[in-house]
Design an enzyme around this catalytic site. Structure first.
Site, short mmCIF file in Angstrom:
data_model
loop_
_atom_site.label_atom_id
_atom_site.label_comp_id
_atom_site.label_asym_id
_atom_site.label_seq_id
_atom_site.Cartn_x
_atom_site.Cartn_y
_atom_site.Cartn_z
N LYS A 21 52.80 64.37 81.49
CA LYS A 21 52.70 65.76 81.17
C LYS A 21 52.94 66.73 82.28
O LYS A 21 52.35 66.65 83.46
CB LYS A 21 51.26 66.08 80.65
CG LYS A 21 51.00 67.51 80.05
CD LYS A 21 49.87 67.64 79.32
CE LYS A 21 48.34 67.45 79.77
NZ LYS A 21 47.21 67.69 78.82
N ILE A 22 53.86 67.60 82.26
CA ILE A 22 54.32 68.49 83.02
C ILE A 22 54.17 69.67 82.74
O ILE A 22 54.76 70.18 81.72
CB ILE A 22 55.76 68.20 83.75
CG1 ILE A 22 55.84 66.47 84.09
CG2 ILE A 22 56.34 68.98 84.55
CD1 ILE A 22 57.32 66.23 84.26
#
Length: 322
Positions: free
Chosen positions: A136-137
């Protein structure tokens, strides 16, 4: 007379249901396909008895390996706990666990890539293959460029904090695996401006996700749209049929208790193979600059994620010192 299925049961037939929690018992009870975590959820999870052994083991590792650089030790223990929680959750869900890269790195492409690779390696060392996880970015330009490279390496990414069409299209053009547009936070902004929608179909968060979903399907994009950050079951119901929906345990419980028909609101329709228009850094920046809501919410979202990570690290530092 057979009872009608719950709205949660009906939703499972229309969308992939994802649990927005690290609560082991809640996930076991609600049986989502995937789950998502973040530093706040990890911090909360560590207060649960099911994670007590993990916490003690990693604190013991920190005490044994702690040298003069206490900050590095704390950061490493935070990473180990984050992965440890993810490993435990990966055994519960048939799908994937989203694990968040440090929000501090949101504007550093190379550091984001390095941390993502580290997380994938840590999972592999613990027996969890990369096809069980999503990295997750935050969807900054730098984060999207990091995801572009990671996807080429076979590391699937979940680009979060999506508030704007330019962000969404840039992610699709980069062949990102999944994006998370934040329904509730978009609504929050407009309500704070005195612009409360008259109906759920006018909810700006709902409208945004519908717009992105339809644009992706019309263009033949493979990027998954996962609605996130819900404030009510009404928002969730308004997006029934979206590829995936990540939902907090309390709203999942409400959906499980509610009955009545849940109609499909989104469907691929007549998808074609049109291409996503490439977006460069200038058009991305101008797209955000023209959208005060997205500019504010992206910045505040990164700040909140960073504060949450610092809170997790402080908790670890206090326990190591105790």
């Amino acid at each position: 007379m057979t009872a009608s299925p719950s709205k949660l049961a009906q939703l499972r037939e229309l969308s992939v249901v994802v649990a927005d929690t690290g609560d082991y018992d809640a996930i076991k009870r609600l049986q989502p396909v995937d789950c998502t975590t973040n530093p706040t959820l990890v911090k909360k999870a560590l207060d649960l008895p099911v994670y007590a052994d993990l916490l003690e083991r990693e604190l013991a590792w920190g005490r044994a390996h702690g040298g003069d650089d206490r900050t590095t030790t704390v950061d490493e223990v935070a990473d180990r706990l984050t992965i440890g929680v993810g490993v435990k959750l990966s055994a519960l869900v048939p799908g994937r666990v989203s694990t968040e890269v440090d929000a501090d790195l949101a504007h550093d492409t190379q550091a984001t890539i390095a941390k993502a690779r580290k997380f994938v390696a840590m999972y592999a060392e613990r027996g969890v293959p990369k096809d069980k996880i999503l990295i997750k970015i935050a969807a900054t330009w730098e984060g999207i460029e990091a995801a572009r490279q990671l996807q080429l390496e076979g590391i699937d990414c979940n680009l979060t904090l999506i508030f704007n069409r330019a962000q969404a299209l840039a992610c699709a053009e980069a062949n990102v695996f999944l994006i998370s547009p934040f329904v509730g936070r978009i609504l929050d902004y407009y309500v704070a401006q005195g612009q409360t929608p008259a109906s759920i179909d006018e909810d700006p968060g709902v409208v945004f996700v519908r717009t992105v979903y339809n644009a992706f399907k019309q263009r033949g994009s493979s990027t998954v749209v996962m609605g996130a950050s819900f404030r009510s079951t009404a928002q969730i119901e308004a997006l029934a049929g979206c590829d995936r929906l990540t939902i907090s345990p309390d709203l999942l419980e409400k959906l499980d208790a509610e009955h009545g028909e849940l109609p499909r609101k989104l469907s691929p329709g007549n998808a074609n193979n049109a291409q996503i228009t490439p977006i460069d850094s200038d058009s991305f920046a101008s797209g955000l600059a023209a959208d005060p809501m997205a500019t504010e919410k992206l910045a505040s979202g990164i700040d909140t994620f960073a504060k949450d990570l610092h809170a997790l690290r402080k908790t670890i530092a206090d326990k190591l010192a105790g």
